[in-house]
Design a protein around this motif. Structure first.
Motif, mmCIF file in Angstrom:
data_model
loop_
_atom_site.group_PDB
_atom_site.id
_atom_site.type_symbol
_atom_site.label_atom_id
_atom_site.label_comp_id
_atom_site.label_asym_id
_atom_site.label_seq_id
_atom_site.Cartn_x
_atom_site.Cartn_y
_atom_site.Cartn_z
ATOM 1 N N THR A 12 0.863 -1.178 0.000
ATOM 2 C CA THR A 12 0.000 0.000 0.000
ATOM 3 C C THR A 12 0.900 1.229 0.000
ATOM 4 O O THR A 12 1.814 1.344 0.825
ATOM 5 C CB THR A 12 -0.929 0.007 1.233
ATOM 6 N N TYR A 13 0.643 2.126 -0.932
ATOM 7 C CA TYR A 13 1.399 3.365 -1.091
ATOM 8 C C TYR A 13 0.419 4.424 -1.588
ATOM 9 O O TYR A 13 -0.470 4.123 -2.383
ATOM 10 C CB TYR A 13 2.547 3.183 -2.096
ATOM 11 N N ASN A 14 0.530 5.629 -1.096
ATOM 12 C CA ASN A 14 -0.370 6.717 -1.496
ATOM 13 C C ASN A 14 -1.842 6.293 -1.467
ATOM 14 O O ASN A 14 -2.607 6.600 -2.374
ATOM 15 C CB ASN A 14 -0.035 7.233 -2.902
ATOM 16 N N GLU A 15 -2.217 5.529 -0.465
ATOM 17 C CA GLU A 15 -3.583 5.032 -0.276
ATOM 18 C C GLU A 15 -4.039 4.054 -1.362
ATOM 19 O O GLU A 15 -5.222 3.787 -1.500
ATOM 20 C CB GLU A 15 -4.565 6.190 -0.128
ATOM 21 N N ASN A 16 -3.127 3.524 -2.158
ATOM 22 C CA ASN A 16 -3.425 2.513 -3.177
ATOM 23 C C ASN A 16 -2.825 1.182 -2.734
ATOM 24 O O ASN A 16 -1.664 1.123 -2.355
ATOM 25 C CB ASN A 16 -2.795 2.880 -4.530
ATOM 26 N N LEU A 50 4.769 -0.007 -12.286
ATOM 27 C CA LEU A 50 4.940 0.158 -10.839
ATOM 28 C C LEU A 50 6.428 0.306 -10.496
ATOM 29 O O LEU A 50 6.809 1.189 -9.716
ATOM 30 C CB LEU A 50 4.339 -1.032 -10.092
ATOM 31 N N LEU A 51 7.250 -0.520 -11.098
ATOM 32 C CA LEU A 51 8.700 -0.415 -10.872
ATOM 33 C C LEU A 51 9.223 0.953 -11.313
ATOM 34 O O LEU A 51 9.989 1.594 -10.591
ATOM 35 C CB LEU A 51 9.436 -1.524 -11.626
ATOM 36 N N ARG A 52 8.772 1.422 -12.460
ATOM 37 C CA ARG A 52 9.211 2.738 -12.962
ATOM 38 C C ARG A 52 8.745 3.866 -12.043
ATOM 39 O O ARG A 52 9.477 4.821 -11.801
ATOM 40 C CB ARG A 52 8.693 2.963 -14.377
ATOM 41 N N MET A 53 7.503 3.759 -11.560
ATOM 42 C CA MET A 53 6.968 4.784 -10.679
ATOM 43 C C MET A 53 7.836 4.919 -9.418
ATOM 44 O O MET A 53 8.218 6.012 -9.031
ATOM 45 C CB MET A 53 5.535 4.474 -10.287
ATOM 46 N N PHE A 54 8.170 3.788 -8.799
ATOM 47 C CA PHE A 54 9.005 3.838 -7.601
ATOM 48 C C PHE A 54 10.425 4.280 -7.928
ATOM 49 O O PHE A 54 11.073 4.931 -7.115
ATOM 50 C CB PHE A 54 9.013 2.489 -6.873
ATOM 51 N N ASN A 55 10.897 3.954 -9.108
ATOM 52 C CA ASN A 55 12.233 4.362 -9.529
ATOM 53 C C ASN A 55 12.338 5.876 -9.659
ATOM 54 O O ASN A 55 13.397 6.454 -9.422
ATOM 55 C CB ASN A 55 12.589 3.688 -10.861
ATOM 56 N N VAL A 62 6.298 1.891 1.990
ATOM 57 C CA VAL A 62 5.109 1.086 1.712
ATOM 58 C C VAL A 62 4.704 0.303 2.964
ATOM 59 O O VAL A 62 5.541 -0.076 3.768
ATOM 60 C CB VAL A 62 5.330 0.085 0.550
ATOM 61 N N THR A 63 3.414 0.108 3.098
ATOM 62 C CA THR A 63 2.892 -0.830 4.080
ATOM 63 C C THR A 63 2.672 -2.116 3.315
ATOM 64 O O THR A 63 2.191 -2.088 2.181
ATOM 65 C CB THR A 63 1.563 -0.323 4.668
ATOM 66 N N LEU A 64 3.047 -3.234 3.899
ATOM 67 C CA LEU A 64 2.898 -4.474 3.154
ATOM 68 C C LEU A 64 2.209 -5.550 3.965
ATOM 69 O O LEU A 64 2.213 -5.530 5.193
ATOM 70 C CB LEU A 64 4.243 -4.967 2.633
#
Length: 100
Positions: A12-16, A50-55, A62-64
């Protein structure tokens, strides 16, 4: 050091909340003289965007939530470190690994 193969992993990141798609993932728990740390290695991720966004982001916390291959659930907070070129990522744990 203990290693657990993962059956499921969501972040979970940015409420997603996103369930990660991967070919292999493992949770590594290291205990040395009373100090415990943990991290997750993820290979074969198909979520390239998703990988690019975090990059490209400075916000990598993140909460996992996950389930080991043996059926043990866990929850935690960590930092998502993508490796876009190799379709992989690592999550460096921060604090308690609830369930362990």
């Amino acid at each position: 050091m203990e290693t657990y193969h993962l059956a499921e992993l969501s972040i979970t990141y940015n409420e997603n909340t996103t369930r990660l798609a991967f070919t292999a993932a493992q949770l590594v728990v290291v205990t040395e003289t009373g100090f415990k740390l943990w991290y997750i290695e993820i290979d074969g991720m198909t979520q390239t965007s998703l990988l690019r966004m975090f990059n490209e982001s400075e916000q990598i916390g993140v909460t996992l939530a996950g389930i080991t291959a043996g059926g043990k659930p866990f929850n935690a907070y960590g930092y998502f470190h993508p490796n876009v070129q190799h379709h992989a990522a690592a999550i460096r744990g921060d604090g308690e690994l609830a369930g362990f």
